[in-house]
Each structure stands twice: as structure tokens, then as C-alpha cells.
Scaffold this motif. Structure first.
Motif, PDB file in Angstrom:
ATOM      1  N   GLY A   1       0.774  -1.497  -0.060  1.00 28.25           N
ATOM      2  CA  GLY A   1       0.135   0.136   0.138  1.00 28.25           C
ATOM      3  C   GLY A   1       0.763   1.163   0.181  1.00 28.25           C
ATOM      4  N   LYS A   2       0.337   2.272  -0.534  1.00 26.62           N
ATOM      5  CA  LYS A   2       0.902   3.688  -0.761  1.00 26.62           C
ATOM      6  C   LYS A   2       0.430   4.896   0.034  1.00 26.62           C
ATOM      7  N   LEU A   3      -1.034   4.499   0.352  1.00 20.69           N
ATOM      8  CA  LEU A   3      -1.611   5.638   1.026  1.00 20.69           C
ATOM      9  C   LEU A   3      -1.021   6.145   2.223  1.00 20.69           C
ATOM     10  N   LYS A   4      -0.972   7.444   2.466  1.00 20.37           N
ATOM     11  CA  LYS A   4      -0.613   8.106   3.787  1.00 20.37           C
ATOM     12  C   LYS A   4      -1.315   9.377   3.822  1.00 20.37           C
ATOM     13  N   PRO A   5      -2.537   9.358   3.905  1.00 17.29           N
ATOM     14  CA  PRO A   5      -3.073  10.644   4.031  1.00 17.29           C
ATOM     15  C   PRO A   5      -2.821  11.409   5.252  1.00 17.29           C
ATOM     16  N   THR A   6      -3.057  12.641   5.279  1.00 14.72           N
ATOM     17  CA  THR A   6      -2.386  13.606   6.540  1.00 14.72           C
ATOM     18  C   THR A   6      -3.767  13.655   7.262  1.00 14.72           C
ATOM     19  N   ASP A   7      -5.023  13.534   6.885  1.00 12.35           N
ATOM     20  CA  ASP A   7      -6.150  13.877   7.399  1.00 12.35           C
ATOM     21  C   ASP A   7      -7.144  12.597   7.662  1.00 12.35           C
ATOM     22  N   LEU A   8      -6.541  11.754   8.273  1.00 12.37           N
ATOM     23  CA  LEU A   8      -7.227  10.349   8.663  1.00 12.37           C
ATOM     24  C   LEU A   8      -8.478  10.460   9.484  1.00 12.37           C
ATOM     25  N   GLN A   9      -9.613  10.350   8.982  1.00  4.31           N
ATOM     26  CA  GLN A   9     -10.875  10.609   9.896  1.00  4.31           C
ATOM     27  C   GLN A   9     -11.029   9.521  10.817  1.00  4.31           C
ATOM     28  N   GLY A  10     -10.559   8.087  10.426  1.00  4.66           N
ATOM     29  CA  GLY A  10     -10.929   7.008  11.330  1.00  4.66           C
ATOM     30  C   GLY A  10     -12.298   6.354  11.306  1.00  4.66           C
ATOM     31  N   GLU A  11     -12.896   6.595  10.134  1.00  5.86           N
ATOM     32  CA  GLU A  11     -14.184   5.722   9.778  1.00  5.86           C
ATOM     33  C   GLU A  11     -13.730   4.260   9.551  1.00  5.86           C
ATOM     34  N   ILE A  12     -14.457   3.246  10.188  1.00  8.93           N
ATOM     35  CA  ILE A  12     -14.012   1.956  10.162  1.00  8.93           C
ATOM     36  C   ILE A  12     -15.098   1.187   9.433  1.00  8.93           C
ATOM     37  N   GLU A  13     -14.955   0.342   8.199  1.00 10.19           N
ATOM     38  CA  GLU A  13     -16.117  -0.584   8.119  1.00 10.19           C
ATOM     39  C   GLU A  13     -15.694  -2.009   7.652  1.00 10.19           C
ATOM     40  N   PHE A  14     -16.195  -3.055   8.180  1.00 14.03           N
ATOM     41  CA  PHE A  14     -16.081  -4.347   7.772  1.00 14.03           C
ATOM     42  C   PHE A  14     -17.274  -4.748   7.020  1.00 14.03           C
TER      43      PHE A  14
END
Ligand SMILES: Nc1ncnc2c1ncn2[C@@H]1O[C@H](COP(=O)(O)OP(=O)(O)OP(=O)(O)O)[C@@H](O)[C@H]1O
Ligand SMILES: [Mg+2]
Length: 617
Positions: free
Chosen positions: A362-375
Motif C-alpha cells: 500500500g502507498k496511501l498515507k493521508p494526512t487527515d485520516l478521519q478514522g471511519e471503520i467498516e467491515f
């Protein structure tokens, strides 16, 4: 007494774990080339050692030559001045040889040690990058054996194996050539027993090889046994299992001894055989040599032999035989050292080649991670298709708290183990902020998700370092601020040395509650977006309980949290509760909603855990 459920289902060690079979080939060149790659940085040392080895082999031949000359040209001819000169020459040679020997030993050893230091770094680096799954199947003792004693055998490839075998071979060739050159008939007769010697050396080498392998296997077993039993010493003592474990230990210990005795037994056969053959060579030399000298003398009057044997030749040949037999005695040994080194290398490269590293594509490194989680339809199994999680679906909005409840073994810890990619799921997808977790850089992801696991693990280090995990980016001030936030500052200050208090191995010198608080600070100081908390079930005193409750609510503030909750307070405060049973979601809702379901799982769990016991918290 803590019983670690997460480790209970152990499968047998992987192939090549404790055993490891050597290839039938005399020497695995591919493997050797791979070992030699580690020599590259020390090429100069290697070349100098090789040169010194050749030099030493050649110079060993000087002794018989000089002795022959001394006897024939000076002693028998009463040349005193010549004798003095040749003695000076011999002393000079000896000094040079000693110096060369010193450097050769020193350099080959330092070469071996440097190589295994580098290998050790590689292997430790690799081990730390392996997936947890690998450790579920590989006993710690085996890995310790790999990084310590198996590596040691690789060092011997250089100090006692490769270079020294090369030297011995050269010496053999040089000595035999000299003998043939001096008098080929005498040489051939003297060396009649040689083929037997080579044959017995070969037989011995093969026998000792398998014996050595057995020794290595038993060392690994011994290490595994010790590592496990010392870690689990409290269980052994609590249950008074000392005697039973002692019996098991005796078996392991016995096997190790037997393996060693067997390898020594081969030596006790081989060495006398070599002695006998040596005596045969010597007898042949003296018998034929003296016969020739006598017949030469008789013939002298009639027609002198063109190439007579002198007493000096006999002396020279005696020395030659000595030089010849010395390396042969050790050659089998050295071949084995080399072979053992190769076995060690093979095992180590097997660990290095274990591709069970966490894939980090993976490459993603967003600076503004919101923290929404989904399974989404998540299926997960540790082994094959023994589903531990079956079709799990849920959604947590940023900043909200999800509590997972359920009986032991329901799959709660497994749910969080897949969120931070300790284990990979089989089917479905896990999304954070709408993106599959596999699209994120693993290290980034793990830095954003603080996980407080069920069993707190502390290293032998100071409190401060246990909190920051030696991360240079975290200052002492941040550590203290986090500790104050969690409400643990006072108790840490009270410890001798405060933040510099040395926690002994696995936190042995702290209480369970204190250790938990430390792990909370550890999570907080990384300021994660998502908090994953596997609440420990161990009960603590009321004061610490309050501290922990406060710490947990502090930790969850402003973060998305998934909490495996055992405390009523945590469960009640959660925005959503999921009841897991045998890997399936049985109920979802808030505390009040779930309590209203008559005969529901949650209701039963609640009654069992909190009501019937008469606990009102
Ligand atoms: N490393 C592992 N390898 C294989 N199976 C495992 C592993 N860890 C757990 N399991 C199995 O997965 C199942 C779910 O375990 P999990 O640890 O998720 O339970 P849990 O809900 O956290 O239980 P607890 O409340 O006791 O911590 C159990 O049947 C367990 O035996
Ligand atoms: Mg668990």
C-alpha cells in the motif's frame, strides 16, 4: 497466573524447524556462494588470509627440506659453520611462520565474526518483519538457536573450515610432490597405506556428519524447552509441576548427551585407526629406506647408484609423514565444520527466505485520516478454513466507540488483529475512511491505530523508554504529559527513579494494573486516530480500577475506538455494541437496546457477568 488463550492452538513447527536435513551433496556450492556474498565487504581480509594460508602451507615444507640438508650436508660432513647458518635460517623461518600464523588465525576469526555479525543483523531484521502467523507456528527457542548457535557454526566456516581446508589440501599436495620428487620409489612405498587412510577418513566424515546433525537438532530442542519453561516458570511453580517438568527435561537433556557421545564415539574409533596407518607408513619408510641405503653402500664399490638415498632423506621423510598426517587427522573434522557451517547457513537462509513478511504494497498515507471503520463481509481464519470470523459486517463513524462483547474464544481479539493487519483476511474487505486497509502503507496504518493488547508486554528498560519505545520523536515532556493525562503520573513518580525506573523483564516488577496504565500511556503518546483496546480481564484494586476507567475514557476522547470490553462502564459508554458468538455477529445495538431483547445474548451475558454475581458497578 495468566493464561494466554491467544497462543493455545499451536501447530507443529514448520518444516526445517528443528530438524533440517543436509543435502546429500558433498558441498552445496549455491549455498556457499550465498555465504560468500557476506564476505564481500571484507574481501581484503579474505584475500590476505587466503594468501597467508598458502604461505603457511608452503613454508611447512621448508622444515623437512632443511632437516635433510642439515643432516646430509653439515652434520655428516662435520661442517660447523654451515650448521650454524642453517640453524639461524631455521630460527628465522620459525619466527616468520609464527607471525604469519598469528595473523592468519586472527584474520580468519575476525572475518568469520564480522560475517555472522552482519548475518545476525539481517536475521533479526527479518524476524521482526515476519507476520505473527509465523510465530504462532515457530517456537521461540528455535529462532534463538538460529540467531545464536547456528550462526556460530557459520563463523567456523572461515576460522576452521574453508580457508584451513584449502591450506591443508595445498600442504598435502606440496608434501607428496616433494616426496615424489626426492625419491619416487621411496615415496610410493611409504605412501602405500594412504588410500586406506583416505577411505577411512571418508567413512568417518560421513558418520560424523549425521551425528553432528543430531547434535544440532538436540541443541535446538534444549533451547526451546528452556526458553519456554523459563518464561512459564510461574505456571510450573504454581501448579507444583517441577518434578514432572524435571522428568521431561531429563529426557531432552539425555538425548543431547547421547547425540554428543555418539559423535565422540566415532572419534575414538577414527583416531586409533589413523595412528595405526601412520605407524604402517613409518615402518615401510624405515624398512625400505634402510634397505636401500645398505644396498646402495654395497653397490657403491661396483657401480654407484645414480640417485642414492641419504640418512637425511629418511629424516626428511619422517618429518614429511608427520606433516602429512597432522592435517589428515583434522581434515575430516574440518570438512564437518564446513558442513555444519553449511547446515547452519541453510537453516538461517531458510528463516531469511521465509516470505511470511507482512506485505506492504500500500502507498496511501493521508494526512487527515478521519478514522471511519467498516467491515464488509469479512471472513477470517488462522488456519485453512477453520473460520474464526464469519461474514462480519459493521460500521463505525469517526470519533465513535464500538464495543465488542462475547464469550471467550468468540473472535474479539481476532477482529482487531485483522484491523491493523497482524493477520490477513480471507474474504471480504476492511475499510478505513472508505479505502481498503491494504491500500494503506502498513507502517502508516499501524502508527495511526494504537492497539492496546490483552497481555501487556514490557521490555527490560526504563518506564520512559517502555512508553516511547525508544522513538526519538517522542520527548520526555510528551511522555510525562501523556502520563498525566492518563492519571498515572503520580504512581510513576512514586517509583524509585520515577520515569527512569527499570522495569524488569516482561514487567515483572510492576503490578498488572500499573503495567496496563503504562500500555495506555504508550498508546496515547502516539496520538493515534483510531484506538483499539483489548481490555484486560485481570481484576485490579478499586483505586487502580478507577484510574484505568478514567484512562480509558481519556484515551477514547475524540478518537474512533474499538474496544473489547469487559468493564460495564466501558460497555455502557459505547455508541454501539456488537455481540460476537463463535465468530458471528449475534446482536447489535446500544446497551439499553440490547438489554431489552428478551432471552438475547447480550442480556444473558450481562446477567451472567454483572447481575447474578451481585456486582453493581
Ligand atoms: N494465533 C492463533 N492461531 C490459531 N488460532 C487462533 C489464534 N488465536 C486465536 N485463535 C482461535 O481463534 C478463535 C477466536 O479467538 P480470539 O482470540 O479472537 O477470541 P476472543 O474473543 O478474543 O477471546 P477472549 O475473550 O478469551 O480473549 C479461538 O477459537 C482461538 O482458538
Ligand atoms: Mg481476546
Amino acid at each position: 497466573m495468566s493464561d494466554n488463550k491467544d497462543n493455545k492452538s499451536k501447530t507443529p513447527p514448520p518444516a526445517g524447524g528443528s530438524g533440517g536435513v543436509v543435502t546429500g551433496k558433498a558441498l552445496d556450492w549455491k549455498l556457499l556462494r550465498r555465504v560468500m556474498r557476506y564476505v564481500k565487504p571484507y574481501n581484503v581480509t579474505f584475500i590476505i588470509s587466503a594468501f597467508l594460508t598458502v604461505f603457511l602451507a608452503a613454508s611447512a615444507l621448508v622444515q623437512p627440506i632443511l632437516m635433510q640438508k642439515t643432516l646430509d650436508n653439515y652434520i655428516l660432513k662435520d661442517d660447523y659453520n654451515g650448521l650454524v647458518f642453517i640453524v639461524e635460517l631455521m630460527v628465522g623461518m620459525l619466527i616468520i611462520q609464527t607471525i604469519a600464523q598469528y595473523y592468519q588465525t586472527y584474520l580468519t576469526n575476525s572475518l568469520g565474526q564480522s560475517v555472522i555479525r552482519d548475518l545476525r543483523i539481517d536475521i533479526f531484521n527479518h524476524i521482526t518483519s515476519l507476520r505473527l502467523k509465523y510465530f504462532d507456528r515457530t517456537p521461540i527457542g528455535i529462532l534463538i538457536t538460529r540467531t545464536v548457535s547456528d550462526l556460530e557454526t557459520i563463523a567456523d566456516i572461515f576460522s576452521e573450515g574453508l580457508i584451513s581446508i584449502m591450506g591443508d589440501m595445498l600442504l598435502l599436495i606440496a608434501v607428496i610432490s616433494y616426496m615424489l620428487f626426492r625419491d619416487w620409489r621411496l615415496a610410493l612405498i611409504t605412501l602405500i597405506p594412504m588410500p586406506f587412510l583416505f577411505l577411512s577418513t571418508y567413512v568417518f566424515k560421513e558418520a560424523i556428519k549425521s551425528a553432528f546433525q543430531e547434535v544440532r537438532t538436540q541443541v535446538a530442542q534444549l533451547n526451546t524447552f528452556l526458553a519456554e519453561h523459563i518464561s512459564g516458570i510461574s505456571i510450573i511453580q504454581v501448579f507444583a509441576r517441577e518434578h514432572q517438568e524435571m522428568r521431561k527435561f531429563k529426557v531432552v537433556n539425555e538425548k543431547y548427551r547421547d547425540a554428543n557421545i555418539r559423535s565422540n564415539w566415532y572419534y575414538s574409533i577414527f583416531f586409533p585407526v589413523v595412528e595405526i596407518l601412520f605407524a604402517c607408513c613409518m615402518a615401510l619408510l624405515v624398512w625400505y629406506g634402510c634397505k636401500r641405503i645398505l644396498s646402495d653402500q654395497q653397490m657403491k664399490a661396483i657401480s654407484p647408484t645414480p640417485d642414492p638415498i641419504s640418512p637425511g632423506d629418511i629424516l626428511g621423510f619422517i618429518l614429511c609423514l608427520n606433516i602429512l598426517f597432522r592435517p589428515i587427522r583434522q581434515l575430516a573434522d574440518k570438512f564437518n565444520t564446513l558442513q555444519m557451517g553449511m547446515v547452519g547457513a541453510d537453516r538461517i537462509f531458510k528463516v531469511l527466505d521465509t516470505d511470511e513478511v507482512a506485505v506492504n504494497a500500500g502507498k496511501l498515507k493521508p494526512t487527515d485520516l478521519q478514522g471511519e471503520i467498516e467491515f464488509k463481509n469479512v471472513w477470517f481464519a488462522y488456519n485453512d478454513e477453520n473460520w474464526v470470523l464469519k461474514d462480519i459486517n459493521f460500521h463505525v463513524k469517526p470519533g465513535k466507540t464500538l464495543a465488542l462483547v462475547g464469550a471467550t474464544g468468540a473472535g474479539k481479539s481476532s477482529t482487531i488483529n485483522i484491523l491493523n493487519r497482524f493477520y490477513e483476511i480471507a474474504k471480504g474487505s476492511v475499510l478505513i475512511d472508505g479505502r481498503d486497509i491494504r491500500e494503506y502503507d502498513v507502517n502508516y496504518l499501524r502508527a495511526r491505530i494504537a492497539t492496546v493488547i490483552q497481555d501487556v508486554f514490557l521490555f527490560t528498560d526504563t518506564i520512559a523508554n517502555n512508553i516511547s519505545l525508544n522513538n526519538q520523536g517522542i520527548t520526555r515532556e510528551q511522555v510525562i504529559a501523556a502520563a498525566k493525562d492518563v492519571g498515572a503520573h503520580e504512581f510513576i513518580e512514586r517509583l524509585p527513579g520515577g520515569y527512569d525506573y527499570n522495569v524488569m523483564e516482561r514487567g515483572a516488577t510492576l503490578s498488572a494494573g500499573q503495567a496496563q496504565l503504562i500500555s495506555f500511556i504508550r498508546a496515547l503518546v502516539y496520538n493515534p486516530t483510531i484506538l483499539v483496546l483489548d481490555e484486560a480481564t485481570s481484576s485490579v484494586d478499586t483505586e487502580t480500577e478507577l484510574l484505568i476507567q478514567n484512562a480509558i475514557s481519556k484515551l477514547m476522547q475524540g478518537r474512533t475506538a474499538i474496544v473489547i470490553a469487559h468493564r460495564l462502564s466501558t460497555i455502557q459508554n459505547a455508541d454501539k455494541i456488537i455481540v460476537l458468538d463463535h465468530g458471528e455477529i449475534k446482536e447489535t445495538g446500544t446497551h439499553q437496546q440490547l438489554l431489552r431483547i428478551e432471552n438475547g445474548y447480550y442480556r444473558k451475558l450481562y446477567d451472567l457477568q454483572f447481575n447474578s454475581a451481585g456486582i453493581s458497578r
